[in-house]
Design an enzyme around this catalytic site. Structure first.
Site, short mmCIF file in Angstrom:
data_model
loop_
_atom_site.label_atom_id
_atom_site.label_comp_id
_atom_site.label_asym_id
_atom_site.label_seq_id
_atom_site.Cartn_x
_atom_site.Cartn_y
_atom_site.Cartn_z
N ASP A 211 -64.23 -5.36 0.59
CA ASP A 211 -63.50 -3.29 1.37
C ASP A 211 -63.87 -4.17 2.71
O ASP A 211 -63.97 -4.19 3.82
CB ASP A 211 -65.82 -2.94 1.46
CG ASP A 211 -66.64 -2.95 0.62
OD1 ASP A 211 -65.49 -2.81 -0.79
OD2 ASP A 211 -67.30 -3.52 0.35
N GLY B 206 -70.06 -2.23 5.79
CA GLY B 206 -69.24 -2.73 4.08
C GLY B 206 -69.55 -1.34 2.91
O GLY B 206 -70.51 -0.66 3.64
N CYS B 207 -69.84 -1.51 2.22
CA CYS B 207 -70.10 -0.97 1.04
C CYS B 207 -71.75 -0.79 1.08
O CYS B 207 -72.21 -1.76 1.28
CB CYS B 207 -69.74 -1.94 -0.58
SG CYS B 207 -70.38 -0.58 -1.74
N PHE B 208 -72.18 0.49 0.83
CA PHE B 208 -73.69 0.80 1.46
C PHE B 208 -74.44 0.56 0.33
O PHE B 208 -75.27 0.57 0.65
CB PHE B 208 -73.81 2.25 1.74
CG PHE B 208 -73.10 3.14 0.46
CD1 PHE B 208 -72.96 3.60 -0.88
CD2 PHE B 208 -72.42 4.77 1.52
CE1 PHE B 208 -71.94 4.29 -1.06
CE2 PHE B 208 -71.92 5.67 0.51
CZ PHE B 208 -71.98 5.43 -0.49
N TRP B 209 -73.66 0.43 -0.73
CA TRP B 209 -74.22 -0.06 -2.28
C TRP B 209 -75.36 -1.49 -2.02
O TRP B 209 -76.11 -2.00 -2.23
CB TRP B 209 -73.76 -0.17 -3.30
CG TRP B 209 -73.12 0.99 -4.19
CD1 TRP B 209 -72.95 1.83 -4.11
CD2 TRP B 209 -71.77 0.67 -4.41
NE1 TRP B 209 -72.99 2.82 -4.87
CE2 TRP B 209 -71.21 1.89 -5.07
CE3 TRP B 209 -71.22 -0.40 -5.53
CZ2 TRP B 209 -70.57 2.47 -5.88
CZ3 TRP B 209 -70.01 0.61 -6.44
CH2 TRP B 209 -69.90 1.46 -7.11
#
Length: 169
Positions: free
Chosen positions: A88, A9-12
């Site tokens: 996401d 998913g979102c790398f953050w």
């Protein structure tokens, strides 16, 4: 030193859980598995590059093993959702364990099989295991995002945190 690459998913949301472990030298957000060299965030978000958001981890295998990292990885994802992660959606957010050598591939495959056999989830484990491809670091404003923008990070990870608490704790 060794290298590991995970997409979830979102790398953050994938940086902090790894960065907090002993033996981790660096965790960088970036893009991999696409057909465009040095893509930008905007290009990846357009879903035309084939890239997936991922994190590249450089670690000391004497302090933390690849197997340990795979177990940490599972607990950050919904391994039953092939079409993104949490809020996401799309291929650029698909869950993937990228292996850098045959040993990593074997560890990832055994871990996936064990997770499926555990009965923790009613649905199949669909996270793919693929060979590592070139990794392109994301723009600097994405690096360490949870530290740079804690409020926005908290908002972006809310649904993920509820799922993780209900399914991994």
């Amino acid at each position: 030193m060794e290298r590991a690459i995970f997409a979830g998913g979102c790398f953050w949301c994938m940086v902090q859980p790894f960065e907090e472990q002993e033996g981790i030298l660096s965790v960088r957000s970036g893009y991999t598995a696409g057909h465009v060299s040095n893509p930008t965030y905007e290009q990846v978000c357009s879903k035309t590059t084939g890239h997936t958001e991922a994190v590249e981890i450089i670690f000391d295998p004497k302090k933390i093993t690849f197997s340990d990292l795979v177990e940490i990885y599972w607990a950050q994802t919904d391994p039953t959702d092939a079409f993104g992660q949490f809020e996401d959606r799309g291929d650029n957010y698909r869950p993937v364990i990228f292996y850098c050598d045959d040993r990593q591939k074997e560890i990832a495959e055994q871990s996936k099989a064990a997770l499926q056999a555990s009965g923790r989830f009613d649905k199949p484990i669909v996270t793919t295991i693929e060979p590592a491809q070139p990794f392109y670091e994301a723009e600097e404003y994405h690096q360490g995002f949870y530290q740079k923008s804690p409020e926005r990070y908290k908002e972006s990870s809310a649904i993920r945190k509820v799922f993780l608490k209900e399914n991994w704790k």
